[in-house]
Design a protein around this motif. Structure first.
Motif, PDB file in Angstrom:
ATOM      1  N   SER A 120      21.391 -22.850 -37.249  1.00 21.37           N
ATOM      2  CA  SER A 120      21.437 -23.391 -35.892  1.00 21.37           C
ATOM      3  C   SER A 120      20.987 -22.372 -34.851  1.00 21.37           C
ATOM      4  O   SER A 120      20.679 -22.745 -33.721  1.00 21.37           O
ATOM      5  CB  SER A 120      22.838 -23.915 -35.560  1.00 21.37           C
ATOM      6  N   HIS A 121      20.898 -21.095 -35.216  1.00 24.09           N
ATOM      7  CA  HIS A 121      20.374 -20.114 -34.255  1.00 24.09           C
ATOM      8  C   HIS A 121      18.928 -20.407 -33.867  1.00 24.09           C
ATOM      9  O   HIS A 121      18.463 -19.964 -32.821  1.00 24.09           O
ATOM     10  CB  HIS A 121      20.494 -18.695 -34.813  1.00 24.09           C
ATOM     11  N   LEU A 122      18.232 -21.169 -34.723  1.00 22.72           N
ATOM     12  CA  LEU A 122      16.838 -21.509 -34.414  1.00 22.72           C
ATOM     13  C   LEU A 122      16.735 -22.469 -33.239  1.00 22.72           C
ATOM     14  O   LEU A 122      15.706 -22.488 -32.546  1.00 22.72           O
ATOM     15  CB  LEU A 122      16.163 -22.141 -35.637  1.00 22.72           C
ATOM     16  N   VAL A 123      17.766 -23.269 -32.995  1.00 23.55           N
ATOM     17  CA  VAL A 123      17.658 -24.361 -32.015  1.00 23.55           C
ATOM     18  C   VAL A 123      18.832 -24.344 -31.039  1.00 23.55           C
ATOM     19  O   VAL A 123      19.331 -25.395 -30.620  1.00 23.55           O
ATOM     20  CB  VAL A 123      17.558 -25.724 -32.738  1.00 23.55           C
ATOM     21  N   LEU A 154      20.215 -28.760 -37.559  1.00 25.32           N
ATOM     22  CA  LEU A 154      18.786 -28.463 -37.630  1.00 25.32           C
ATOM     23  C   LEU A 154      17.992 -29.719 -37.957  1.00 25.32           C
ATOM     24  O   LEU A 154      16.940 -29.979 -37.339  1.00 25.32           O
ATOM     25  CB  LEU A 154      18.519 -27.382 -38.676  1.00 25.32           C
ATOM     26  N   ARG A 155      18.487 -30.515 -38.895  1.00 23.06           N
ATOM     27  CA  ARG A 155      17.749 -31.719 -39.293  1.00 23.06           C
ATOM     28  C   ARG A 155      17.574 -32.676 -38.120  1.00 23.06           C
ATOM     29  O   ARG A 155      16.465 -33.168 -37.860  1.00 23.06           O
ATOM     30  CB  ARG A 155      18.491 -32.422 -40.435  1.00 23.06           C
ATOM     31  N   LEU A 156      18.644 -32.942 -37.383  1.00 24.63           N
ATOM     32  CA  LEU A 156      18.567 -33.886 -36.277  1.00 24.63           C
ATOM     33  C   LEU A 156      17.740 -33.337 -35.118  1.00 24.63           C
ATOM     34  O   LEU A 156      17.023 -34.086 -34.439  1.00 24.63           O
ATOM     35  CB  LEU A 156      19.974 -34.250 -35.799  1.00 24.63           C
ATOM     36  N   THR A 157      17.827 -32.034 -34.888  1.00 30.55           N
ATOM     37  CA  THR A 157      17.014 -31.438 -33.821  1.00 30.55           C
ATOM     38  C   THR A 157      15.539 -31.497 -34.177  1.00 30.55           C
ATOM     39  O   THR A 157      14.693 -31.806 -33.319  1.00 30.55           O
ATOM     40  CB  THR A 157      17.449 -29.989 -33.556  1.00 30.55           C
ATOM     41  N   TYR A 158      15.224 -31.224 -35.436  1.00 33.11           N
ATOM     42  CA  TYR A 158      13.822 -31.321 -35.859  1.00 33.11           C
ATOM     43  C   TYR A 158      13.317 -32.764 -35.788  1.00 33.11           C
ATOM     44  O   TYR A 158      12.123 -32.991 -35.566  1.00 33.11           O
ATOM     45  CB  TYR A 158      13.656 -30.752 -37.267  1.00 33.11           C
TER      46      TYR A 158
END
Length: 498
Positions: free
Chosen positions: A346-349, A293-297
């Motif tokens: 991780s379901h968010l992205v 999540l951090r890297l995707t954001y």
């Protein structure tokens, strides 16, 4: 020693060192971690005998999820100040997080020997033992910690969390006695409240569970602010940024790095699913890691500033996301090619991760929301995490946002993930496990049914459950508390998710 890629040209005027120490600390406190890291690296070069630079670099590495780097910096700090308990505690914690439990336990034994009447070090040791499945040893350590400080909450909570409390257990009367003390601290009162609720349920005194559970949750909600609207804005913003985008991977599949994302809400069965997969000979169970999540954001934006329409993101940034994510995983856990990441957010992205990582597999774990949310409500999470967990209506709203984005991914990328329903898994372990393993792109191995024999460390609240074969007793547990859970059921119905 410290890898020095400093942010200032050296040599540095020694007179500036105190000023720069203060600046580095301020940057770190404000969350400007990259700037702080560069400054601490400079200070490590300028003041090589000072313990603060490597210690603070370890803290920054830990926040970034780079366990390997954190261990290296802490070893540097230890070499400079080998008797400092704060360094030893942090090093033991990071070693355990990296699977080096024996070394972590040796450090904790050293701490206990140095301060035999301090219960904190025994509690830390017991946590490592519990995660490793050494429950009897952990219990002996915890009972000693509880005897040293009868008004400390953690030993009670940990003693009840990973075993079934029996009627007449002296621990129950000890907890009630502690709870009656006016001098009992707020945190200890909450921890003992959760522990007594668990003891009441274990002993079949269901009418007394919420007598302890409700005040404990109320206190946690008061201590940690949670905004339903902010969570909803985050999910709405993600969907708007993703809508209409073509998530075709930016790179071709190769025979290399293969992450398996196991996602879902806490207490849904994600740890069980990861342990089944982790029992496969080709798979390393990585546990819950913060990188995805951090890297995707970092690529698409974040809730504070808003999300960029994903179509405006340059393809090379997705390629960079892939390399950064793999590097972060390899710095956190040793593995060959196939590794699970139980990053429940991780379901968010799913879409961006799928675009960046064409070999990635996604497993989403579901559970009846009444059982799921009750299980969350019955547990005390790490301070400041899962802030939605302590109010029944907040829980319903959070679950609804989970369903909302999952429905979006099902419509947008219908073949992107495999769903596991906890109730189906416990009813048909072999059939569901075979389907799960196949969805992960693996051949079937009988050892996947013997996940409870896996000796790997488990770092979640489910540590005791996954050391046992699959059992069905938690299905429809909510029916014991229909009256108390009526606000939850009403809220779920209002949200349209029940």
């Amino acid at each position: 020693m410290v890898n020095r890629q400093a942010g200032f040209m050296l040599p540095l005027n020694p007179a500036r060192i105190p000023e720069l120490f203060g600046k580095a600390q301020a940057l770190q406190k404000a969350g400007h971690l990259d700037e702080a890291r560069k400054l601490w690296l400079t200070l490590a070069e300028a003041a090589p005998r000072h313990v603060q630079p490597p210690f603070q670099l370890a803290r920054i590495a830990r926040q970034a999820g780079n366990v390997e780097a954190a261990i290296g910096y802490l070893r540097d700090a230890f070499a400079l100040k080998p008797g400092e308990p704060v360094i030893l505690v942090a090093l033991a914690e990071m070693l355990s997080a990296h699977g080096k439990d024996d070394e972590a336990l040796a450090i904790q034994d050293r701490l206990i020997a140095s301060a035999p009447r301090d219960p904190r070090y025994r509690i830390d040791k017991a946590l490592v033992l519990q995660r490793a499945g050494a429950f009897d040893q952990a219990e002996a350590v915890l009972r000693k910690a509880q005897a040293l400080d009868p008004l400390r909450g953690e030993p009670y909570r940990m003693l009840t969390a990973n075993r079934k409390v029996q009627r007449g257990d002296p621990l129950i009367s000890k907890m009630k006695a502690a709870l009656s003390k006016k001098e009992l601290g707020k945190t200890a009162r909450v921890e003992i409240g959760f522990a007594l609720a668990k003891a009441m349920e274990d002993t079949g005194q269901y009418d007394k569970v919420f007598r302890f559970l409700s005040p404990a949750n109320k206190a946690m909600k008061a201590a940690y602010r949670y905004s339903v609207s902010e969570r909803q804005e985050e999910v709405d913003g993600l969907i708007e940024a993703f809508r209409g985008h073509d998530f075709t991977p930016v790179a071709e599949e190769t025979d290399g790095f293969t992450p398996i994302f196991v996602t879902g809400l806490p207490r849904s069965g994600t740890t069980l699913v990861e342990q089944i997969l982790g029992s496969h000979s080709r798979v390393t169970a990585g546990g819950e890691m913060p990188h995805a999540l951090r890297l995707t954001y970092d690529v698409i934006g974040n809730p504070a500033r808003g999300f960029d329409p994903i179509g405006t993101v340059a393809p090379e940034r997705f390629a960079r996301l892939a390399t950064d994510y793999e590097a972060a995983l390899r710095a956190s856990v040793p593995f060959d090619q196939v590794v699970t990441d139980k990053a429940i957010q991780s379901h968010l992205v799913i879409g961006p991760l799928r675009q960046a990582l064409p070999r990635a597999k996604f497993i989403v774990v579901r559970r009846d929301p009444r059982d799921l949310l009750l299980s969350i409500y019955k547990n005390m999470f790490a301070q400041g995490t899962h802030r939605y967990a302590y109010d029944l209506e907040d829980l319903a709203a959070y679950y609804a946002s989970f369903v909302q984005i999952l429905d979006f991914w099902r419509e947008t990328l219908p073949d992107a993930f495999h769903e596991v329903h906890y109730e189906d898994l416990v009813a048909d372990p072999e059939g569901q496990s075979r389907a799960l393993v196949a969805a992960a792109g693996l051949d079937w191995q009988e050892g996947c049914l013997d996940f409870h024999k896996n000796r790997g460390s488990v770092k979640t609240l489910s540590v005791q459950q996954v050391r046992q074969p699959i059992y069905r007793s938690s299905a429809e547990a909510w029916r014991r508390y229909e009256a108390e859970l009526r606000p939850l059921v009403v809220a779920l119905e209002r949200e349209g998710v029940l």
